[in-house]
Scaffold this motif. Structure first.
Motif, PDB file in Angstrom:
ATOM      1  N   CYS A 162     -68.025   5.895 -70.374  1.00 39.51           N
ATOM      2  CA  CYS A 162     -68.355   7.240 -69.508  1.00 39.51           C
ATOM      3  C   CYS A 162     -68.709   8.291 -70.240  1.00 39.51           C
ATOM      4  CB  CYS A 162     -67.156   7.091 -68.340  1.00 39.51           C
ATOM      5  SG  CYS A 162     -65.661   7.633 -68.909  1.00 39.51           S
ATOM      6  N   ALA A 163     -69.346   9.239 -69.579  1.00 35.63           N
ATOM      7  CA  ALA A 163     -69.613  10.389 -70.285  1.00 35.63           C
ATOM      8  C   ALA A 163     -69.630  11.437 -69.221  1.00 35.63           C
ATOM      9  CB  ALA A 163     -71.187  10.215 -70.961  1.00 35.63           C
ATOM     10  N   LYS A 164     -69.169  12.646 -69.714  1.00 37.04           N
ATOM     11  CA  LYS A 164     -69.242  13.682 -68.777  1.00 37.04           C
ATOM     12  C   LYS A 164     -70.595  14.621 -69.138  1.00 37.04           C
ATOM     13  CE  LYS A 164     -67.013  18.436 -68.304  1.00 37.04           C
ATOM     14  NZ  LYS A 164     -68.159  19.196 -69.021  1.00 37.04           N
ATOM     15  N   GLY A 165     -71.115  14.901 -68.045  1.00 34.86           N
ATOM     16  CA  GLY A 165     -72.308  15.728 -67.745  1.00 34.86           C
ATOM     17  C   GLY A 165     -72.125  17.295 -67.869  1.00 34.86           C
ATOM     18  N   ALA A 166     -73.063  17.684 -68.197  1.00 36.93           N
ATOM     19  CA  ALA A 166     -73.239  19.372 -68.481  1.00 36.93           C
ATOM     20  C   ALA A 166     -74.396  19.771 -68.624  1.00 36.93           C
ATOM     21  CB  ALA A 166     -72.310  19.826 -69.581  1.00 36.93           C
ATOM     22  N   SER A 167     -74.751  21.083 -68.066  1.00 33.30           N
ATOM     23  CA  SER A 167     -76.083  21.838 -68.063  1.00 33.30           C
ATOM     24  C   SER A 167     -75.967  23.075 -68.860  1.00 33.30           C
ATOM     25  CB  SER A 167     -76.439  21.976 -66.648  1.00 33.30           C
ATOM     26  OG  SER A 167     -77.604  22.652 -66.689  1.00 33.30           O
ATOM     27  N   ILE A 168     -76.661  23.156 -69.761  1.00 33.51           N
ATOM     28  CA  ILE A 168     -76.779  24.431 -70.498  1.00 33.51           C
ATOM     29  C   ILE A 168     -78.022  24.887 -70.542  1.00 33.51           C
ATOM     30  CG2 ILE A 168     -76.130  25.622 -72.789  1.00 33.51           C
ATOM     31  CD1 ILE A 168     -74.509  23.244 -73.616  1.00 33.51           C
ATOM     32  N   VAL A 169     -78.127  26.169 -70.266  1.00 37.01           N
ATOM     33  CA  VAL A 169     -79.663  26.780 -69.917  1.00 37.01           C
ATOM     34  C   VAL A 169     -80.749  25.708 -69.266  1.00 37.01           C
ATOM     35  CG1 VAL A 169     -79.401  28.352 -71.658  1.00 37.01           C
ATOM     36  CG2 VAL A 169     -80.359  26.133 -72.372  1.00 37.01           C
ATOM     37  N   GLY A 170     -80.237  25.065 -68.244  1.00 41.97           N
ATOM     38  CA  GLY A 170     -80.827  24.237 -67.341  1.00 41.97           C
ATOM     39  C   GLY A 170     -81.064  22.897 -68.088  1.00 41.97           C
ATOM     40  N   LEU A 202     -84.922  17.458 -74.373  1.00 41.00           N
ATOM     41  CA  LEU A 202     -84.386  16.430 -75.232  1.00 41.00           C
ATOM     42  C   LEU A 202     -83.217  16.863 -75.878  1.00 41.00           C
ATOM     43  CD1 LEU A 202     -84.896  15.605 -78.521  1.00 41.00           C
ATOM     44  CD2 LEU A 202     -85.590  14.009 -76.544  1.00 41.00           C
ATOM     45  N   ASN A 203     -82.256  15.695 -76.012  1.00 41.11           N
ATOM     46  CA  ASN A 203     -81.221  15.940 -76.790  1.00 41.11           C
ATOM     47  C   ASN A 203     -81.231  15.148 -77.939  1.00 41.11           C
ATOM     48  OD1 ASN A 203     -80.179  17.861 -74.650  1.00 41.11           O
ATOM     49  ND2 ASN A 203     -79.546  15.965 -73.730  1.00 41.11           N
ATOM     50  N   TRP A 204     -80.262  15.110 -79.088  1.00 39.97           N
ATOM     51  CA  TRP A 204     -79.887  14.566 -80.118  1.00 39.97           C
ATOM     52  C   TRP A 204     -78.621  14.231 -80.430  1.00 39.97           C
ATOM     53  CZ3 TRP A 204     -83.768  12.005 -83.014  1.00 39.97           C
ATOM     54  CH2 TRP A 204     -85.238  12.594 -82.842  1.00 39.97           C
ATOM     55  N   TYR A 205     -78.140  12.984 -80.542  1.00 41.20           N
ATOM     56  CA  TYR A 205     -76.606  12.719 -80.563  1.00 41.20           C
ATOM     57  C   TYR A 205     -76.653  11.832 -81.951  1.00 41.20           C
ATOM     58  CZ  TYR A 205     -76.311  13.417 -75.578  1.00 41.20           C
ATOM     59  OH  TYR A 205     -76.282  13.957 -74.401  1.00 41.20           O
ATOM     60  N   PHE A 242     -78.238  21.046 -89.596  1.00 44.94           N
ATOM     61  CA  PHE A 242     -78.906  20.067 -88.440  1.00 44.94           C
ATOM     62  C   PHE A 242     -79.896  20.958 -87.703  1.00 44.94           C
ATOM     63  CE2 PHE A 242     -77.067  16.114 -88.613  1.00 44.94           C
ATOM     64  CZ  PHE A 242     -75.802  16.357 -89.222  1.00 44.94           C
ATOM     65  N   SER A 243     -81.279  20.778 -87.419  1.00 45.00           N
ATOM     66  CA  SER A 243     -82.155  21.324 -86.598  1.00 45.00           C
ATOM     67  C   SER A 243     -82.884  20.724 -85.851  1.00 45.00           C
ATOM     68  CB  SER A 243     -82.731  22.445 -87.569  1.00 45.00           C
ATOM     69  OG  SER A 243     -83.688  21.795 -88.399  1.00 45.00           O
ATOM     70  N   GLY A 244     -83.328  21.002 -84.713  1.00 45.71           N
ATOM     71  CA  GLY A 244     -84.427  20.116 -83.952  1.00 45.71           C
ATOM     72  C   GLY A 244     -85.592  21.136 -83.690  1.00 45.71           C
ATOM     73  N   SER A 245     -86.594  20.365 -83.402  1.00 43.20           N
ATOM     74  CA  SER A 245     -87.956  21.257 -82.971  1.00 43.20           C
ATOM     75  C   SER A 245     -88.732  20.392 -82.129  1.00 43.20           C
ATOM     76  CB  SER A 245     -88.690  21.857 -84.243  1.00 43.20           C
ATOM     77  OG  SER A 245     -89.233  20.487 -84.977  1.00 43.20           O
ATOM     78  N   GLY A 246     -89.703  20.852 -81.476  1.00 35.44           N
ATOM     79  CA  GLY A 246     -90.679  20.264 -80.755  1.00 35.44           C
ATOM     80  C   GLY A 246     -90.742  20.477 -79.074  1.00 35.44           C
ATOM     81  N   SER A 247     -91.693  20.066 -78.429  1.00 35.23           N
ATOM     82  CA  SER A 247     -91.838  20.202 -77.060  1.00 35.23           C
ATOM     83  C   SER A 247     -92.762  19.242 -76.481  1.00 35.23           C
ATOM     84  CB  SER A 247     -91.983  21.657 -76.600  1.00 35.23           C
ATOM     85  OG  SER A 247     -93.230  22.108 -76.932  1.00 35.23           O
ATOM     86  N   GLY A 248     -92.916  19.059 -75.207  1.00 36.62           N
ATOM     87  CA  GLY A 248     -93.925  18.013 -74.594  1.00 36.62           C
ATOM     88  C   GLY A 248     -93.456  16.733 -74.999  1.00 36.62           C
ATOM     89  N   THR A 249     -94.121  15.973 -75.908  1.00 34.16           N
ATOM     90  CA  THR A 249     -93.813  14.626 -76.078  1.00 34.16           C
ATOM     91  C   THR A 249     -93.597  14.457 -77.505  1.00 34.16           C
ATOM     92  OG1 THR A 249     -96.232  14.246 -76.759  1.00 34.16           O
ATOM     93  CG2 THR A 249     -95.687  13.892 -74.549  1.00 34.16           C
ATOM     94  N   ASP A 250     -93.440  15.341 -78.437  1.00 32.10           N
ATOM     95  CA  ASP A 250     -93.029  15.081 -79.807  1.00 32.10           C
ATOM     96  C   ASP A 250     -92.175  16.157 -80.459  1.00 32.10           C
ATOM     97  OD1 ASP A 250     -96.473  14.500 -80.046  1.00 32.10           O
ATOM     98  OD2 ASP A 250     -94.969  13.036 -80.357  1.00 32.10           O
ATOM     99  N   ALA A 258     -81.761  20.720 -75.559  1.00 30.98           N
ATOM    100  CA  ALA A 258     -82.653  21.262 -75.294  1.00 30.98           C
ATOM    101  C   ALA A 258     -83.536  21.753 -76.324  1.00 30.98           C
ATOM    102  CB  ALA A 258     -82.490  22.990 -74.830  1.00 30.98           C
ATOM    103  N   ALA A 259     -83.950  20.687 -77.083  1.00 32.04           N
ATOM    104  CA  ALA A 259     -84.824  20.267 -78.200  1.00 32.04           C
ATOM    105  C   ALA A 259     -84.428  20.851 -79.551  1.00 32.04           C
ATOM    106  CB  ALA A 259     -86.175  20.437 -77.801  1.00 32.04           C
ATOM    107  N   SER A 260     -83.902  22.254 -79.555  1.00 37.72           N
ATOM    108  CA  SER A 260     -83.685  23.057 -80.627  1.00 37.72           C
ATOM    109  C   SER A 260     -82.292  23.872 -80.676  1.00 37.72           C
ATOM    110  CB  SER A 260     -84.890  23.838 -80.949  1.00 37.72           C
ATOM    111  OG  SER A 260     -84.968  24.865 -79.917  1.00 37.72           O
ATOM    112  N   SER A 261     -81.556  23.569 -79.549  1.00 40.19           N
ATOM    113  CA  SER A 261     -80.225  24.440 -79.596  1.00 40.19           C
ATOM    114  C   SER A 261     -79.199  23.640 -80.133  1.00 40.19           C
ATOM    115  CB  SER A 261     -79.956  24.913 -78.299  1.00 40.19           C
ATOM    116  OG  SER A 261     -80.860  25.490 -77.618  1.00 40.19           O
ATOM    117  N   LEU A 262     -78.421  24.236 -81.216  1.00 45.07           N
ATOM    118  CA  LEU A 262     -77.348  23.495 -81.906  1.00 45.07           C
ATOM    119  C   LEU A 262     -76.160  23.772 -80.959  1.00 45.07           C
ATOM    120  CD1 LEU A 262     -76.935  22.491 -84.660  1.00 45.07           C
ATOM    121  CD2 LEU A 262     -75.983  24.643 -85.448  1.00 45.07           C
ATOM    122  N   GLN A 263     -75.400  22.461 -80.742  1.00 47.33           N
ATOM    123  CA  GLN A 263     -74.262  22.379 -80.263  1.00 47.33           C
ATOM    124  C   GLN A 263     -73.212  23.055 -80.838  1.00 47.33           C
ATOM    125  OE1 GLN A 263     -72.873  21.901 -77.307  1.00 47.33           O
ATOM    126  NE2 GLN A 263     -71.015  20.694 -77.283  1.00 47.33           N
TER     127      GLN A 263
END
Lengths: 121, 108
Positions: free
Chosen positions: A96-104, B33-36, B62-70, B50-55
């Motif tokens: 199970c995983a908890k959802g969240a929303s950050i900047v939408g 888009l998220n990365w785990y 670690f870094s992320g980039s992109g938008s759309g499909t890639d 959100a593709a590029s925001s670091l948790q």
């Protein structure tokens, strides 16, 4: 501290049923969307089902639609997954995983440790 | 349903290497888009949203980039604790979220 504790997994025969539970602490289920995600042995992650924080909407992957039902008990702060008509391909570790929303942007910020479901005769 | 395709499925790299993993969506998902990261026997852990925001708490290598499909996930200098499997996830469609098939990063 947020914690998610799954239980209810086990060995079940094809066609059987099982109910998974996820006891949440450190937050209130009614404030967040929650999901079940599974992982077959040696395979990747598959989102299975989700429920909105307000409980008004539920969502399912095509692979489980009509067989699985997600629900929750607000008084117990516990999420459930009722699984019916189980198939061998449902064998997996269920998180199970908890959802969240950050900047939408939606995401899973906390996960449980998982409970193993094995469907076999 | 939106399909997510990661490449490569696995890679071998050495400590200190720069590593890049790509994720392609079957349709535009904007930046949803998220990365785990997942280590053996453990639950996944959120790295990038959100593709590029670091948790919070995730190392800046670690870094992320992109938008759309890639999209790409980059590890600037691979550390021993980074050997794991990495998954992308699209959250464009409300509560019908799909993951990529995963990329396993192994020690060379």
């Amino acid at each position: 501290e947020v914690q998610l504790l799954e239980s209810g997994g086990g060995l079940v025969q094809p066609g059987g049923s099982l109910r998974l539970s996820c006891a949440a602490s450190g937050f209130t289920l009614t404030s967040y969307a929650m999901s079940w995600v599974r992982q077959a042995p040696g395979k990747g992650l598959e989102w299975v089902s989700g429920i909105r924080g307000n409980g008004e909407s539920t969502f399912y992957a095509d692979s489980v639609k009509g067989r699985f039902t997600i629900s929750r008990d607000n008084s117990k702060n516990t999420l459930y997954l009722q699984m019916n008509s189980l198939r061998a391909e449902d064998t997996a570790l269920y998180y199970c995983a908890k959802g969240a929303s950050i900047v939408g942007n939606a995401l899973f910020d906390y996960w449980g440790q998982g409970t193993l479901v094995t469907v076999s005769s | 349903d939106i399909q997510m395709t990661q490449s490569p499925s696995s890679l071998s790299a050495s400590v200190g290497d720069r590593v890049t993993i790509t994720c392609r969506a079957s349709q535009s998902i904007s930046r949803f888009l998220n990365w785990y990261q997942q280590k053996p026997g453990k639950a996944p852990n959120l790295l990038i949203y959100a593709a590029s925001s670091l948790q919070s708490g995730v190392p800046s290598r670690f870094s992320g980039s992109g938008s759309g499909t890639d999209f790409t996930l980059t590890i600037s200098s691979l550390q021993p604790e980074d050997f794991a499997t990495y998954y992308c996830q699209q959250t464009y469609t409300t509560l019908s979220w799909t993951f990529g098939q995963g990329t396993k990063v192994e020690i060379k």
